[in-house]
Write an enzyme that holds these catalytic residues in place. Structure first.
Site, PDB file in Angstrom:
ATOM      1  N   ASP A 125       0.848  -1.206   0.000  1.00 30.55           N
ATOM      2  CA  ASP A 125       0.000   0.000   0.000  1.00 30.55           C
ATOM      3  C   ASP A 125       0.880   1.251   0.000  1.00 30.55           C
ATOM      4  O   ASP A 125       0.613   2.217  -0.725  1.00 30.55           O
ATOM      5  CB  ASP A 125      -0.983   0.003   1.182  1.00 30.55           C
ATOM      6  CG  ASP A 125      -0.394  -0.532   2.475  1.00 30.55           C
ATOM      7  OD1 ASP A 125       0.728  -1.087   2.438  1.00 30.55           O
ATOM      8  OD2 ASP A 125      -1.029  -0.389   3.527  1.00 30.55           O
ATOM      9  N   ASP A 152       1.226  -7.269 -10.683  1.00 31.65           N
ATOM     10  CA  ASP A 152       0.218  -6.989 -11.713  1.00 31.65           C
ATOM     11  C   ASP A 152      -0.298  -5.557 -11.540  1.00 31.65           C
ATOM     12  O   ASP A 152      -0.336  -4.758 -12.484  1.00 31.65           O
ATOM     13  CB  ASP A 152      -0.928  -8.003 -11.526  1.00 31.65           C
ATOM     14  CG  ASP A 152      -1.900  -7.999 -12.690  1.00 31.65           C
ATOM     15  OD1 ASP A 152      -1.652  -7.280 -13.679  1.00 31.65           O
ATOM     16  OD2 ASP A 152      -2.918  -8.711 -12.608  1.00 31.65           O
ATOM     17  N   ASP A 177       1.074  -1.850 -13.650  1.00 30.24           N
ATOM     18  CA  ASP A 177       0.135  -1.017 -14.416  1.00 30.24           C
ATOM     19  C   ASP A 177       0.193   0.434 -13.927  1.00 30.24           C
ATOM     20  O   ASP A 177       0.150   1.367 -14.715  1.00 30.24           O
ATOM     21  CB  ASP A 177      -1.300  -1.546 -14.287  1.00 30.24           C
ATOM     22  CG  ASP A 177      -1.674  -2.442 -15.458  1.00 30.24           C
ATOM     23  OD1 ASP A 177      -0.741  -3.017 -16.067  1.00 30.24           O
ATOM     24  OD2 ASP A 177      -2.867  -2.557 -15.788  1.00 30.24           O
TER      25      ASP A 177
END
Ligand code: NAD
Length: 352
Positions: free
Chosen positions: A220, A244, A248
């Site tokens: 986080d 993943d 991005d």
């Protein structure tokens, strides 16, 4: 016999257009740096379904395994959207990664100077040369763990073995050694047991790489730090699901999807190199696709699989130079020459 044997999986949509440009550039690099390349083509995705009924024919796997590396365009498109899940073009993609044992996914997030304005992040935050490499574990974790469903509940399992963490950590440390010797391992060790094993294992592996500065970050916090101060990162290593998402996020910092390359590696030399974008059916066949992500994937292949680092650097430098004055429509800015997919390939070759 050629020095290198490369299998081309052109795929669907803009795949053939962009791979053709990448081949042109690889041939030019071969000529300049004195090596030879031999190509073989194979079917993957929608084109394979049309020709053989399945997205990943056995012949494709055999050809890829027999080559030094694989260049992939992209797969998929509306034509195959009604195929059952296990026979969709994307199933071919997962299949080939599995068949080749590609457990490490390398996603660089690089801003080319001339494209700085394409980034949604302020100039002073990205600085002059943001260059982050995210190493994502690709064949383990929650995407492959046991899962199930009850009447009103469902579950997925995040599970990692020491061996799985160790081999991805080594890929990341080896990369860090070739770059700025700084590695951030991202986990959620304050909550997840699998993350505590991840962290312990990465620390153990770090003993073999005393020169690399290792730090740990919760996922986080990392998501926040990537937009707050991306310059603090060099190499990031993380699990399948965290990688993943973070890769991005990092790719958006770089601005355009048409610019970003990726590599998937196994333990050996064989790798699969592809742009991160999809088959862009909306612009397929129009000759306006941006081939640079695929061309930059070729540079990664030269660096990580074919041991031709000078050729890799020369391609990256040529791309940077060409971008000063020339743009495909997706990255067009006023005052630039608007060029086609084919012209962009020619310009990179000429610059090389
Ligand atoms: P996409 O990446 O194909 O396209 C998203 C947008 O970006 C589109 O507007 C497209 O025109 C543009 N774009 C993408 N690449 C470009 C390029 N090189 N030059 C210029 N513009 C570019 O994503 P999508 O629309 O969500 O998916 C389209 C198809 O691709 C789907 O079938 C999807 O499943 C598939 N897909 C494949 C891969 C892969 O092969 N690795 C990855 C993602 C999506």
């Amino acid at each position: 016999m050629a020095d290198y044997k490369i299998t081309l999986l052109k795929g669907d949509g803009i795949g053939p257009e962009i791979v053709n440009q990448a081949v042109k550039v690889l041939d030019k690099a071969a000529e300049k740096f004195n090596f030879t390349v031999e190509y073989d083509e194979a079917l993957l995705g929608g084109c394979a379904i049309d020709a053989t009924g399945v997205p990943l024919p056995d012949e494709t796997v055999a050809k890829c395994k027999a080559s030094d590396s694989v260049i992939l365009g992209a797969v998929g498109g509306p034509k195959w959207d009604n195929q059952p899940g296990n026979n969709r073009p994307e199933a071919g993609l997962l299949g080939i990664r599995g068949a080749l044992g590609l457990f490490a996914n390398l996603r660089p997030s690089v801003i080319f100077g001339p494209l700085k304005s394409a980034s949604p992040i302020k100039d002073e935050i990205i600085g002059d040369n943001m260059d982050i490499m995210i190493v994502r574990e690709l064949t383990g974790g929650i995407y492959f763990g046991e899962r199930g469903r009850g009447d009103d509940f469902a579950w997925d399992t995040e599970k990692y073995s020491v061996a799985e963490v160790e081999r991805i950590a080594r890929v990341a440390f080896d990369l860090a050694m070739k770059r700025n010797k700084k590695l951030t391992s991202v986990d959620k060790a304050n909550v997840l047991e699998s993350s505590r094993l991840w962290r312990e294992t990465v620390i153990k592996v770090s003993k073999d790489y005393p020169e690399v500065e290792l730090n740990h970050m919760y996922v986080d916090n990392c998501a926040m730090q990537l937009v707050r101060n991306p310059k603090q990162f060099d190499v990031i290593v993380t699990s399948n699901i965290f990688g993943d998402i973070l890769s991005d996020e990092a790719s958006m910092i770089a601005g355009s999807i048409g610019m970003l390359a990726s590599a998937s590696l196994s333990g050996g030399k064989l790798g699969l190199y592809e742009p991160i974008h999809g088959s862009a059916p909306d612009i397929a066949g129009k000759g306006i696709a941006n081939p640079l992500a695929t061309i930059l994937s070729v540079a990664m292949m030269l660096r990580y699989s074919l041991n031709q680092p000078e050729a890799a650097e020369a391609i990256e430098a040529a791309v940077s130079k060409v971008l000063l004055n020339n743009r495909t429509p997706d990255i067009y800015e006023d005052g630039m020459n608007k060029v086609s997919c084919d012209q962009m390939g020619d310009l990179v070759c000429a610059e090389l």
